[in-house]
Write a protein that holds these residues in place. Structure first.
Motif, PDB file in Angstrom:
ATOM      1  N   ALA A  36     -22.050  66.882  23.058  1.00 36.99           N
ATOM      2  CA  ALA A  36     -20.964  67.818  22.761  1.00 36.99           C
ATOM      3  C   ALA A  36     -20.985  68.213  21.287  1.00 36.99           C
ATOM      4  N   ILE A  37     -21.233  67.258  20.400  1.00 36.02           N
ATOM      5  CA  ILE A  37     -21.288  67.555  18.970  1.00 36.02           C
ATOM      6  C   ILE A  37     -22.480  68.446  18.657  1.00 36.02           C
ATOM      7  N   GLN A  38     -23.618  68.181  19.274  1.00 33.29           N
ATOM      8  CA  GLN A  38     -24.793  69.038  19.063  1.00 33.29           C
ATOM      9  C   GLN A  38     -24.501  70.473  19.497  1.00 33.29           C
ATOM     10  N   GLU A  39     -23.823  70.614  20.628  1.00 35.17           N
ATOM     11  CA  GLU A  39     -23.505  71.949  21.128  1.00 35.17           C
ATOM     12  C   GLU A  39     -22.542  72.670  20.181  1.00 35.17           C
ATOM     13  N   MET A  40     -21.556  71.960  19.649  1.00 34.91           N
ATOM     14  CA  MET A  40     -20.618  72.571  18.706  1.00 34.91           C
ATOM     15  C   MET A  40     -21.327  72.965  17.411  1.00 34.91           C
ATOM     16  N   ASN A  41     -22.227  72.120  16.930  1.00 27.23           N
ATOM     17  CA  ASN A  41     -22.978  72.447  15.720  1.00 27.23           C
ATOM     18  C   ASN A  41     -23.830  73.695  15.918  1.00 27.23           C
ATOM     19  N   HIS A  42     -24.465  73.791  17.070  1.00 29.68           N
ATOM     20  CA  HIS A  42     -25.297  74.960  17.359  1.00 29.68           C
ATOM     21  C   HIS A  42     -24.442  76.221  17.417  1.00 29.68           C
ATOM     22  N   ALA A  43     -23.301  76.139  18.086  1.00 29.43           N
ATOM     23  CA  ALA A  43     -22.426  77.304  18.209  1.00 29.43           C
ATOM     24  C   ALA A  43     -21.889  77.736  16.850  1.00 29.43           C
ATOM     25  N   SER A  44     -21.495  76.778  16.013  1.00 28.47           N
ATOM     26  CA  SER A  44     -20.980  77.154  14.695  1.00 28.47           C
ATOM     27  C   SER A  44     -22.080  77.750  13.829  1.00 28.47           C
ATOM     28  N   ARG A  45     -23.293  77.264  13.978  1.00 28.91           N
ATOM     29  CA  ARG A  45     -24.418  77.822  13.226  1.00 28.91           C
ATOM     30  C   ARG A  45     -24.657  79.281  13.617  1.00 28.91           C
ATOM     31  N   LEU A  46     -24.574  79.576  14.917  1.00 29.58           N
ATOM     32  CA  LEU A  46     -24.748  80.954  15.364  1.00 29.58           C
ATOM     33  C   LEU A  46     -23.664  81.855  14.807  1.00 29.58           C
ATOM     34  N   VAL A  47     -22.432  81.380  14.770  1.00 29.19           N
ATOM     35  CA  VAL A  47     -21.333  82.174  14.231  1.00 29.19           C
ATOM     36  C   VAL A  47     -21.566  82.461  12.756  1.00 29.19           C
ATOM     37  N   VAL A  48     -21.997  81.464  12.018  1.00 31.33           N
ATOM     38  CA  VAL A  48     -22.257  81.660  10.590  1.00 31.33           C
ATOM     39  C   VAL A  48     -23.387  82.660  10.396  1.00 31.33           C
ATOM     40  N   GLU A  49     -24.418  82.580  11.195  1.00 28.55           N
ATOM     41  CA  GLU A  49     -25.537  83.518  11.065  1.00 28.55           C
ATOM     42  C   GLU A  49     -25.103  84.951  11.348  1.00 28.55           C
ATOM     43  N   LEU A  50     -24.187  85.122  12.287  1.00 24.44           N
ATOM     44  CA  LEU A  50     -23.724  86.469  12.616  1.00 24.44           C
ATOM     45  C   LEU A  50     -22.748  87.005  11.574  1.00 24.44           C
TER      46      LEU A  50
ATOM     47  N   ALA B 165     -22.120  85.695   8.325  1.00 21.06           N
ATOM     48  CA  ALA B 165     -22.540  85.590   6.928  1.00 21.06           C
ATOM     49  C   ALA B 165     -24.032  85.289   6.859  1.00 21.06           C
ATOM     50  N   PRO B 166     -24.883  86.286   7.060  1.00 15.36           N
ATOM     51  CA  PRO B 166     -26.324  86.024   7.094  1.00 15.36           C
ATOM     52  C   PRO B 166     -26.866  85.511   5.763  1.00 15.36           C
ATOM     53  N   TRP B 167     -26.203  85.836   4.645  1.00 12.12           N
ATOM     54  CA  TRP B 167     -26.679  85.361   3.351  1.00 12.12           C
ATOM     55  C   TRP B 167     -26.534  83.852   3.200  1.00 12.12           C
TER      56      TRP B 167
ATOM     57  N   VAL C 137     -27.557  81.646   5.398  1.00 12.60           N
ATOM     58  CA  VAL C 137     -28.691  80.964   6.016  1.00 12.60           C
ATOM     59  C   VAL C 137     -30.032  81.600   5.673  1.00 12.60           C
ATOM     60  N   ASP C 138     -30.005  82.826   5.172  1.00 10.48           N
ATOM     61  CA  ASP C 138     -31.243  83.530   4.849  1.00 10.48           C
ATOM     62  C   ASP C 138     -31.128  84.118   3.448  1.00 10.48           C
ATOM     63  N   LYS C 139     -31.890  83.572   2.518  1.00 13.89           N
ATOM     64  CA  LYS C 139     -31.797  84.003   1.123  1.00 13.89           C
ATOM     65  C   LYS C 139     -32.308  85.438   0.909  1.00 13.89           C
ATOM     66  N   HIS C 140     -33.111  85.939   1.842  1.00 10.81           N
ATOM     67  CA  HIS C 140     -33.674  87.279   1.686  1.00 10.81           C
ATOM     68  C   HIS C 140     -33.115  88.247   2.729  1.00 10.81           C
ATOM     69  N   TRP C 141     -31.860  88.057   3.115  1.00 10.09           N
ATOM     70  CA  TRP C 141     -31.249  88.884   4.152  1.00 10.09           C
ATOM     71  C   TRP C 141     -31.139  90.330   3.728  1.00 10.09           C
ATOM     72  N   HIS C 142     -30.967  90.570   2.436  1.00 13.63           N
ATOM     73  CA  HIS C 142     -30.774  91.937   1.968  1.00 13.63           C
ATOM     74  C   HIS C 142     -32.070  92.744   1.971  1.00 13.63           C
ATOM     75  N   ARG C 143     -33.216  92.097   2.097  1.00 11.85           N
ATOM     76  CA  ARG C 143     -34.493  92.794   2.109  1.00 11.85           C
ATOM     77  C   ARG C 143     -34.918  93.185   3.530  1.00 11.85           C
TER      78      ARG C 143
END
Length: 63
Positions: A36-50, A52-54, A56-62
């Motif tokens: 359950a914790i792994q699933e929550m971590n994965h879901a929160s990571r996806l939300v952050v990527e959507l 606030a892409p900067w 997780v990705d330092k070169h998002w603006h390029r």
């Protein structure tokens, strides 16, 4: 669902499922919590990527 009857016509008693021996129940509980914790971590990571892409990705603006 059908009930099994004894010769006297009364329902037969069935054995209750046995509890896991030793610490099996604890290990199973811990495994479920861990998944359950792994699933929550994965879901929160996806939300952050959507949102606030900067973060997780330092070169998002390029891209």
């Amino acid at each position: 669902m059908t009930a099994q009857l004894t010769r006297e016509g009364t329902p037969a008693r069935t054995a209750q499922p046995a509890a896991p021996a030793g610490r099996g129940w604890l290990r199973e509980g811990w495994h479920r919590i861990h998944l359950a914790i792994q699933e929550m971590n994965h879901a929160s990571r996806l939300v952050v990527e959507l949102q606030a892409p900067w973060g997780v990705d330092k070169h998002w603006h390029r891209r």
